[in-house]
Design a protein around this motif. Structure first.
Motif, PDB file in Angstrom:
ATOM      1  N   PHE A  75       0.827  -1.199   0.000  1.00  0.00           N
ATOM      2  CA  PHE A  75       0.000   0.000   0.000  1.00  0.00           C
ATOM      3  C   PHE A  75       0.866   1.257   0.000  1.00  0.00           C
ATOM      4  CE2 PHE A  75      -2.706   3.209   2.124  1.00  0.00           C
ATOM      5  CZ  PHE A  75      -3.812   3.169   1.286  1.00  0.00           C
ATOM      6  N   GLY A  76       1.936   1.232   0.800  1.00  0.00           N
ATOM      7  CA  GLY A  76       2.831   2.381   0.866  1.00  0.00           C
ATOM      8  C   GLY A  76       3.484   2.686  -0.467  1.00  0.00           C
ATOM      9  N   PHE A  77       3.943   1.644  -1.154  1.00  0.00           N
ATOM     10  CA  PHE A  77       4.538   1.847  -2.473  1.00  0.00           C
ATOM     11  C   PHE A  77       3.536   2.476  -3.437  1.00  0.00           C
ATOM     12  CE2 PHE A  77       8.098  -1.314  -1.777  1.00  0.00           C
ATOM     13  CZ  PHE A  77       9.104  -0.434  -2.108  1.00  0.00           C
ATOM     14  N   ALA A  78       2.283   2.034  -3.345  1.00  0.00           N
ATOM     15  CA  ALA A  78       1.265   2.517  -4.282  1.00  0.00           C
ATOM     16  C   ALA A  78       0.916   3.985  -4.036  1.00  0.00           C
ATOM     17  CB  ALA A  78       0.012   1.657  -4.169  1.00  0.00           C
ATOM     18  N   ILE A  79       0.663   4.355  -2.781  1.00  0.00           N
ATOM     19  CA  ILE A  79       0.163   5.707  -2.509  1.00  0.00           C
ATOM     20  C   ILE A  79       1.263   6.770  -2.585  1.00  0.00           C
ATOM     21  CG2 ILE A  79      -1.702   4.812  -1.080  1.00  0.00           C
ATOM     22  CD1 ILE A  79      -0.146   5.795   1.384  1.00  0.00           C
ATOM     23  N   THR A  80       2.520   6.352  -2.447  1.00  0.00           N
ATOM     24  CA  THR A  80       3.617   7.324  -2.515  1.00  0.00           C
ATOM     25  C   THR A  80       4.165   7.494  -3.923  1.00  0.00           C
ATOM     26  OG1 THR A  80       5.251   5.600  -1.989  1.00  0.00           O
ATOM     27  CG2 THR A  80       4.333   6.865  -0.137  1.00  0.00           C
ATOM     28  N   GLY A  81       3.733   6.641  -4.840  1.00  0.00           N
ATOM     29  CA  GLY A  81       4.248   6.706  -6.202  1.00  0.00           C
ATOM     30  C   GLY A  81       5.658   6.172  -6.342  1.00  0.00           C
ATOM     31  N   LYS A  82       6.136   5.434  -5.308  1.00  0.00           N
ATOM     32  CA  LYS A  82       7.508   4.935  -5.333  1.00  0.00           C
ATOM     33  C   LYS A  82       7.649   3.599  -6.059  1.00  0.00           C
ATOM     34  CE  LYS A  82       8.827   7.295  -1.060  1.00  0.00           C
ATOM     35  NZ  LYS A  82       9.237   7.143   0.363  1.00  0.00           N
TER      36      LYS A  82
END
Length: 382
Positions: A75-82
């Motif tokens: 989820f973190g990768f997705a919402i941060t655009g990383k």
């Protein structure tokens, strides 16, 4: 191995070029999602499972902290655009393998068009196969709608053959470690099996795995191995591991062990079966039949995992089993007791259960437990 190490970065350029030329990209989070349907649609399937600790802090601004690190990392990768693979995805497929993921997907719908596949609770229930085939049909229809294509049976059959070819190659690579001492370290085996999932061109990916197989066979002929004779042979089971979450593998091998195989869905679990290529069969039913047999802890009962473990312990001549559970993964955590009892009662070899997350905060504690486990295996050798 240098090629595999660089593969993720190299494929970003290829993926970007493919997007510019009009190719569609479909992101997936689980082995239950049939890549054959994506391939048959002429799209590029990419894996989106987060395996690194870095984006978890951003995810915890939205998600509860006492959640599985795989879910938070994804989820973190997705919402941060990383995660460029999520960024390039035109469409994303999720699945109801656990409560945490299926609720996380409800939030992720804000960022990408998504389709959620609903798994049956158990693979052996009457009607489970027909239920799962219907779910694949719904996915097929949604892919056709979102990507503007028609997925024919002929295209599906060709995709099945391609996916089977990839599985055969990776399975052969994995099985080279049946030799004693193992010709591949656990970290090298993980790198090769994990990074091949980032190949934009599946044919090139298969060729690359076959090239590695040939090189390893040359090493075997010369008697080469990263391990001395008598190094304790360890099977790693439990939750999936990827680059960035490989700390337990490093600790085991730095402590004097040889991680010869992975039972998890990032390892051998999905390689042990192929999709039926019989031209007379409905290809969608064949895909459903194969994928429903994946022995994941989300299924109840999950006797297939124990059967697979037993076969791997024998074939890889394993001295000890390490069962890795990510924190808050309740199904695998509870199933650890079944694994421990099965290994003890049927093979009389040590079994170590480790529960951890992606961070290095417990590294010293893990090192202490792993060191004691390796010492126990060493004593059994002497």
């Amino acid at each position: 191995m240098k090629i595999f190490d660089d593969l993720r970065g190299q494929n970003m350029v290829v993926l970007e070029n493919a997007k510019q030329s009009g190719r569609k990209v479909v992101g997936m989070y689980c082995a239950y999602c049939p890549q054959e349907l994506v391939l048959a649609a002429g799209a590029i399937p990419v894996s989106l499972c987060g395996t690194r600790d870095e984006p978890i802090a951003d995810a915890e601004k939205v998600l509860p902290r006492n959640l599985c690190p795989l879910i938070k990392s994804s989820f973190g990768f997705a919402i941060t655009g990383k995660c460029p693979y999520f960024y390039f995805s035109d469409f994303v497929v999720g699945e109801t393998t656990c409560d945490g993921k299926k609720k996380m997907f409800e939030l992720l719908k804000q960022y990408k068009p998504m389709h959620i596949m609903h798994l049956p609770q158990g693979a052996d229930r009457p009607g489970a196969l027909s239920w799962w085939k219907e779910e694949l049909l719904l996915l097929k229809e949604r892919l056709e709608e979102e990507l503007g294509v028609t997925i024919s049976d002929d295209n599906l059959r060709e995709a099945v053959k391609l996916a089977n070819s990839e599985q055969r190659a990776v399975k052969e690579l994995h099985e080279l470690n049946k030799l004693d001492p193992a010709p591949l370290s656990g970290l090298d085996l993980l790198t090769a099996t994990f990074m091949k999932g980032f190949n934009v061109n599946r044919f090139e990916g298969i060729a690359l795995v076959n090239r590695l197989i040939d090189e390893v066979k040359e090493v075997i002929e010369r008697g080469g191995s990263p391990f001395r004779a008598g190094t304790p042979r360890i099977l790693l089971t439990g939750c999936p591991v990827g680059i960035g979450s490989e700390k337990v593998i490093r600790l085991l091998e730095e402590g004097g062990g040889s991680v010869v195989c992975f039972e998890s869905c990032s390892g051998y679990k999905t390689l042990a079966m192929l999709t039926d290529e019989d031209e007379r069969r409905d290809p969608l039913e064949a895909i459903a039949e194969r994928s429903l047999k994946i022995p994941c802890s989300c299924m109840t009962p999950n006797e297939g995992r124990l059967e697979l473990l037993g076969r791997m312990i024998r074939e890889y001549r394993v001295d000890g089993v390490v069962d890795l559970t990510w924190q808050a993964c309740h199904t695998y955590n509870i199933e650890a007791e079944l694994v421990r009892g099965y290994v003890r009662d049927n093979f009389d070899i040590p079994c170590l259960h480790l529960e951890t997350d992606y961070s290095n905060s417990d590294l010293q504690q893990l090192k202490t437990r792993v060191t004691a486990f390796i010492e126990l295996l060493d004593k059994r050798w002497t």
